[in-house]
Scaffold this active site. Sequence first.
Site, PDB file in Angstrom:
ATOM      1  N   TYR A  44      20.383  11.383  -1.108  1.00 22.87           N
ATOM      2  CA  TYR A  44      20.710  10.251   0.063  1.00 22.87           C
ATOM      3  C   TYR A  44      22.015  11.231   0.931  1.00 22.87           C
ATOM      4  CZ  TYR A  44      21.718   5.584   1.292  1.00 22.87           C
ATOM      5  OH  TYR A  44      22.132   4.431   2.300  1.00 22.87           O
ATOM      6  N   PRO A  97      33.779   4.260   5.369  1.00 20.81           N
ATOM      7  CA  PRO A  97      33.131   4.089   4.971  1.00 20.81           C
ATOM      8  C   PRO A  97      31.403   4.439   4.154  1.00 20.81           C
ATOM      9  CG  PRO A  97      32.907   2.528   6.855  1.00 20.81           C
ATOM     10  CD  PRO A  97      33.472   3.680   7.381  1.00 20.81           C
ATOM     11  N   ILE A  98      31.536   4.494   3.111  1.00 16.97           N
ATOM     12  CA  ILE A  98      30.268   4.875   2.254  1.00 16.97           C
ATOM     13  C   ILE A  98      29.476   4.245   1.100  1.00 16.97           C
ATOM     14  CG2 ILE A  98      29.730   7.089   1.058  1.00 16.97           C
ATOM     15  CD1 ILE A  98      31.159   8.604   1.979  1.00 16.97           C
ATOM     16  N   GLY A  99      28.241   3.496   1.348  1.00 14.76           N
ATOM     17  CA  GLY A  99      28.497   2.453   1.087  1.00 14.76           C
ATOM     18  C   GLY A  99      27.196   3.069  -0.193  1.00 14.76           C
ATOM     19  N   SER A 128      33.260  -0.275   2.473  1.00 18.46           N
ATOM     20  CA  SER A 128      32.405  -0.811   2.556  1.00 18.46           C
ATOM     21  C   SER A 128      31.603  -1.827   2.134  1.00 18.46           C
ATOM     22  CB  SER A 128      31.335   0.284   2.230  1.00 18.46           C
ATOM     23  OG  SER A 128      29.411  -0.072   2.572  1.00 18.46           O
ATOM     24  N   GLN A 150      34.984  -2.660   5.875  1.00 16.77           N
ATOM     25  CA  GLN A 150      33.483  -2.737   7.309  1.00 16.77           C
ATOM     26  C   GLN A 150      32.469  -3.382   5.997  1.00 16.77           C
ATOM     27  OE1 GLN A 150      30.642  -1.500   5.293  1.00 16.77           O
ATOM     28  NE2 GLN A 150      29.319  -1.540   7.416  1.00 16.77           N
ATOM     29  N   TYR A 152      28.275  -5.375   7.350  1.00 19.22           N
ATOM     30  CA  TYR A 152      26.930  -4.758   7.552  1.00 19.22           C
ATOM     31  C   TYR A 152      26.752  -6.802   8.024  1.00 19.22           C
ATOM     32  CZ  TYR A 152      26.462  -0.113   7.158  1.00 19.22           C
ATOM     33  OH  TYR A 152      26.231   1.620   6.868  1.00 19.22           O
ATOM     34  N   ARG A 286      22.534   9.688  10.175  1.00 24.29           N
ATOM     35  CA  ARG A 286      21.831   9.840   9.696  1.00 24.29           C
ATOM     36  C   ARG A 286      20.956   8.060  10.427  1.00 24.29           C
ATOM     37  NH1 ARG A 286      23.783   9.698   4.233  1.00 24.29           N
ATOM     38  NH2 ARG A 286      23.187   7.574   3.375  1.00 24.29           N
ATOM     39  N   GLY A 315      30.439  14.750  11.235  1.00 24.77           N
ATOM     40  CA  GLY A 315      31.133  16.260  11.547  1.00 24.77           C
ATOM     41  C   GLY A 315      32.438  16.583  11.105  1.00 24.77           C
ATOM     42  N   ARG A 317      34.334  18.276   8.731  1.00 22.51           N
ATOM     43  CA  ARG A 317      34.813  19.309   7.520  1.00 22.51           C
ATOM     44  C   ARG A 317      35.736  20.182   6.809  1.00 22.51           C
ATOM     45  NH1 ARG A 317      31.868  16.162   7.204  1.00 22.51           N
ATOM     46  NH2 ARG A 317      29.170  15.814   7.086  1.00 22.51           N
TER      47      ARG A 317
HETATM   48  C1  FNR Z   1      27.362   6.755   5.177  1.00 21.62           C
HETATM   49  N1  FNR Z   1      27.826   5.694   6.164  1.00 21.62           N
HETATM   50  C2  FNR Z   1      28.635   3.912   6.108  1.00 21.62           C
HETATM   51  N2  FNR Z   1      29.121   4.130   7.647  1.00 21.62           N
HETATM   52  C3  FNR Z   1      28.949   2.280   7.459  1.00 21.62           C
HETATM   53  O1  FNR Z   1      30.126   1.950   8.365  1.00 21.62           O
HETATM   54  N3  FNR Z   1      28.816   1.567   6.215  1.00 21.62           N
HETATM   55  C4  FNR Z   1      28.427   2.510   4.659  1.00 21.62           C
HETATM   56  O2  FNR Z   1      28.277   1.348   4.015  1.00 21.62           O
HETATM   57  C5  FNR Z   1      27.472   3.785   5.172  1.00 21.62           C
HETATM   58  N4  FNR Z   1      27.495   3.918   3.856  1.00 21.62           N
HETATM   59  C6  FNR Z   1      27.207   5.234   4.264  1.00 21.62           C
HETATM   60  C7  FNR Z   1      26.914   6.033   2.763  1.00 21.62           C
HETATM   61  C8  FNR Z   1      26.923   8.057   3.026  1.00 21.62           C
HETATM   62  C9  FNR Z   1      26.043   8.433   1.262  1.00 21.62           C
HETATM   63  C10 FNR Z   1      27.083   8.512   4.396  1.00 21.62           C
HETATM   64  C11 FNR Z   1      27.224  10.154   4.319  1.00 21.62           C
HETATM   65  C12 FNR Z   1      27.836   7.939   4.927  1.00 21.62           C
HETATM   66  C13 FNR Z   1      28.582   6.484   7.865  1.00 21.62           C
HETATM   67  C14 FNR Z   1      30.080   7.085   7.665  1.00 21.62           C
HETATM   68  O3  FNR Z   1      30.993   5.491   7.478  1.00 21.62           O
HETATM   69  C15 FNR Z   1      30.045   7.584   8.337  1.00 21.62           C
HETATM   70  O4  FNR Z   1      30.289   7.437   9.691  1.00 21.62           O
HETATM   71  C16 FNR Z   1      29.625   9.347   7.820  1.00 21.62           C
HETATM   72  O5  FNR Z   1      29.628   9.743   6.747  1.00 21.62           O
HETATM   73  C17 FNR Z   1      30.162  11.006   8.881  1.00 21.62           C
HETATM   74  O6  FNR Z   1      29.326  11.682   8.750  1.00 21.62           O
HETATM   75  P1  FNR Z   1      29.992  12.874   7.609  1.00 21.62           P
HETATM   76  O7  FNR Z   1      31.274  13.633   8.848  1.00 21.62           O
HETATM   77  O8  FNR Z   1      29.871  12.728   6.888  1.00 21.62           O
HETATM   78  O9  FNR Z   1      28.963  13.636   8.082  1.00 21.62           O
END
Ligand code: FNR
Length: 386
Positions: A44, A97-99, A128, A150, A152, A286, A315, A317
């Site tokens: 995921y 934000p990462i959910g 998130s 963040q 949704y 994604r 991207g 890194r």
């Molecule tokens: C995300 N991203 C994301 N963005 C957001 O606005 N709310 C969210 O809940 C999430 N959840 C989420 C889950 C996972 C597993 C990933 C990897 C990403 C997107 C995130 O904020 C961001 O735009 C990307 O992760 C940037 O890409 P890279 O640098 O991680 O490849």
Amino acid sequence: MAYGDYQIDIYFNGLQGVQPDLPMAFAELERRAEAALAPSVWSYVAGGAGDEATQRENVAAFARWGLVPRMLVGAKARDLSVDLFGLQLPSPLLLAPIGVLGICAQDGHGDLATARASAATRVPMIASTLSADPLEQVADSLGETPGFFQLYTPTDRELAESLVHRAEAAGFKGIVVTLDTWITGWRPRDLSTGNFPQLRGHCLANYFTDPVFRSRLAQPPEANPGAAIVHWAGVFGNPLTWEDLPWLRSLTSLPIILKGLMHPEDVRQARDSGADGIYCSNHGGRQANGGLSSLDVLADVVDAADGAPVIFDSGVRSGADVIKALALGATAVALGRPYAYGLALGGEKGVTHVLRGMLAEADLIMAVDGYPTLDSLTREALRRIG
Ligand code: FNR
């Protein structure tokens, strides 16, 4: 203390025979995170849309730019500080934000561990909507470091209002409205295992604790989680249009930042609609495959933003990537997957390590290449090499 001094700690520890137990390079971080995470969580987090070409392109785009070193500048002290919506931040780095942070941590409380790492490093977290612990607890764990919430935007407007008002009351300093994910993109890795974490009840604490959300249910989520998840799936994604922006704007006096903007015309319209900040991102590849890298549109987005702050992600890194995005005009740069991998390996300590490493490399590049301030890092510092 300069960010680059992190390497001094590491070399001196080495003199005592102490080796770092966390990876120093992204490739190893990624490899070890894969081993540490449950396969469904790994796919995921690491996966993206389609054959993941856009996701790879996000990373590849950075290699098409090279920094030009300048000598005899005497960049002994570097200043990475930045003003973002009136907040004086010591560095331009943010946590995207990462959910699913909750389930990336071994103890199931990754949002809180990330918030503590944010407090320790003063790198603001964009928390998130999808979290394993409620936003109020995340905010408490941020200490003195400012955070952003963040959103949704759900289809239930009263629920959206409740989430924004809770974020404001909890002390978040801005609302990041994500525009590109009102529907989930086509993700073969997750589809092939039929895995979508939130449908399994993960990371829905902000909804399950929300008075408006709860008022819509016949039974509380604790008594009937299945029905609560079904209700969540029904209200999660709102296909917003420009007509919705005045309503969103009316919900809060906090800065509103629109995430997912890649077209200059959208950026101009966002500014005209009262957005305070622009967030240039393709969601890490994604959501929609077959797209442009986020970095390839950054300069045009910055020009269209016409002085409004631009947050960039997708991207990033390495510290070198942070510097390149800043040179192309980003006001702040958000880190995504790398810190989730740090979280998987070492909880708060893992996230802190990834952030310190990223900042150290950025700081040392500014030192070696003779760019002592963020103002000195302009497009002139870069050459296109591919
Ligand atoms: C995300 N991203 C994301 N963005 C957001 O606005 N709310 C969210 O809940 C999430 N959840 C989420 C889950 C996972 C597993 C990933 C990897 C990403 C997107 C995130 O904020 C961001 O735009 C990307 O992760 C940037 O890409 P890279 O640098 O991680 O490849």
